[in-house]
Scaffold this active site. Structure first.
Site: not given
Ligand code: UD1
Length: 345
Positions: A154, A158, A127
């Site tokens: 987690y 990795k 990742s």
């Molecule tokens: C995810 C994974 C992480 C992995 C990474 C790279 C989780 C929590 N995180 O992190 O394990 O290593 O991808 O593959 O599973 N967001 C919102 N509202 C929401 C959900 C998300 O604003 O309800 C935003 C978050 O703040 C972030 C973006 O959307 O900025 C993406 O979030 P998410 O899909 O959780 O991915 P990562 O945080 O990048």
């Protein structure tokens, strides 16, 4: 028919899409999964798409003897794609030993068994989390950027798994490996027969978006609008799961058929950063569905911005993520609608 490939975690989100692409490329697939976070019904979806039902063994890879029995039963396995792992960041903070046992022991067992059963190569799901928050001059981030101390157990699994593979190969083990560092995988197969099935309230952005769009969640919260980015929301590199699946096929071909370094590392992303707001706008444009959302405080532990330099994968693997964003977001929406039609959610 090409070689037989063992896909661990093959009923999961990325594993199921990769199984389809392996079968499309002519490989024979054996799936191993303990079904802790997926359903055996996924095999039906794979079969509907490719017309081939992959062999399936419900095995927990922490169990060395049970894992060995798979190699005894399928002596033609030549390569492994290792997805099976726990992946919830928050849960890993609460239950670190569960994560270390699941994610570390499984890999050690597989590596120990590879030479014994003449398995040549292993593709490992890593990742971009290993880069933490890259400094401004390191964006887009390349494979040579410094690894930063993991922010969760987690993330640490990795990093440690990457080191285990490298240490084992440097010790002279006669195997090869490709480590793929994924950015943010999203979307679903265009047929909507397979996709992402999160347990409970989704933590990831896209499942939360589609569940909000269909009315399961009232409103999407954007975590933070005061980041140092053009619109104040976080930036990620969202990669279509089918493009990502194809990268595994390329990596497997490389490991099995080409003279290469025994361990290679590739970033797998689009090379483009998108803000959370841009993703929401893209979703509304792709689907015509209006999404209720509002700003909320930052989520603890979130990285401000990260996207990949994917030149190495483009040049060396001969692979490129080329599905347009709107198509990707439309696939996620089609999958959500299919789940509703099937009465799943
Ligand atoms: C995810 C994974 C992480 C992995 C990474 C790279 C989780 C929590 N995180 O992190 O394990 O290593 O991808 O593959 O599973 N967001 C919102 N509202 C929401 C959900 C998300 O604003 O309800 C935003 C978050 O703040 C972030 C973006 O959307 O900025 C993406 O979030 P998410 O899909 O959780 O991915 P990562 O945080 O990048």
């Amino acid at each position: 028919m090409k070689e037989t490939i063992l896909v661990t975690g093959g009923t999961g989100f990325i594993g199921s899409h990769t199984t389809v692409e392996l079968q499309n490329a002519g490989y024979d697939v054996v799936i191993v999964d303990n079904l802790s976070n997926s359903s055996v019904d996924v095999l039906d979806g794979i079969e509907k798409i490719t017309g081939i039902r992959p062999a399936f063994e419900k095995v927990d890879l922490r169990d060395y003897d049970a894992t060995e029995s798979v190699f005894k039963k399928y002596p033609t396995i030549k390569g492994i794609i290792h997805f099976a792992a726990s992946k919830a960041v928050g849960e890993s903070v609460e239950k670190p030993l569960l994560y270390y046992r699941n994610n570390i022991i499984s890999l050690v067992n597989l590596l120990e068994l590879m030479p014994k059963y003449d398995v040549k190569g292993i593709i490992f799901s890593s990742s971009c989390t290993v880069y933490g928050q890259p400094s401004a001059e390191n964006l887009p981030v390349t494979e040579d950027a410094p690894i930063q101390k993991a922010m969760s157990p987690y993330g640490n699994t990795k990093q440690v798994n990457e080191e285990i593979i490298q240490d084992y190969i440097h010790s002279g083990a006669n195997i090869k490996s490709v480590i793929l560092r994924y950015f943010n995988p999203i979307g679903a197969h265009p047929t909507a027969y397979i996709g992402e099935l999160p347990n409970g309230v989704p933590m990831n952005l896209i499942p939360f978006v589609t569940q909000t769009a269909i009315g399961i969640r009232k409103e999407l919260k954007i975590f933070g609008n005061d980041y140092n980015t053009p619109d104040g929301t976080c930036i990620r590199d969202y990669i279509y799961v089918v493009d990502l699946a194809v990268a595994h096929v390329k990596a497997m071909e490389r490991v099995l058929e080409k003279e290469t370094d025994p361990v290679e590392i590739f970033n797998i992303g689009t090379g483009n950063g998108l803000s959370t707001l841009e993703v929401i706008q893209g979703f509304e444009k792709a689907t015509g569905v209006k999404l209720p959302w509002s700003y909320a405080p930052r989520r603890e532990g979130d990285i401000e911005k990260v996207w990949g330099n994917v030149d190495k994968a483009n040049k060396v693997l001969g692979w490129k993520a080329d599905t347009p964003l709107e198509e990707v977001l439309a696939s996620a929406w089609k999958w959500q609608c299919a789940l509703r039609e099937r009465g799943i959610m």
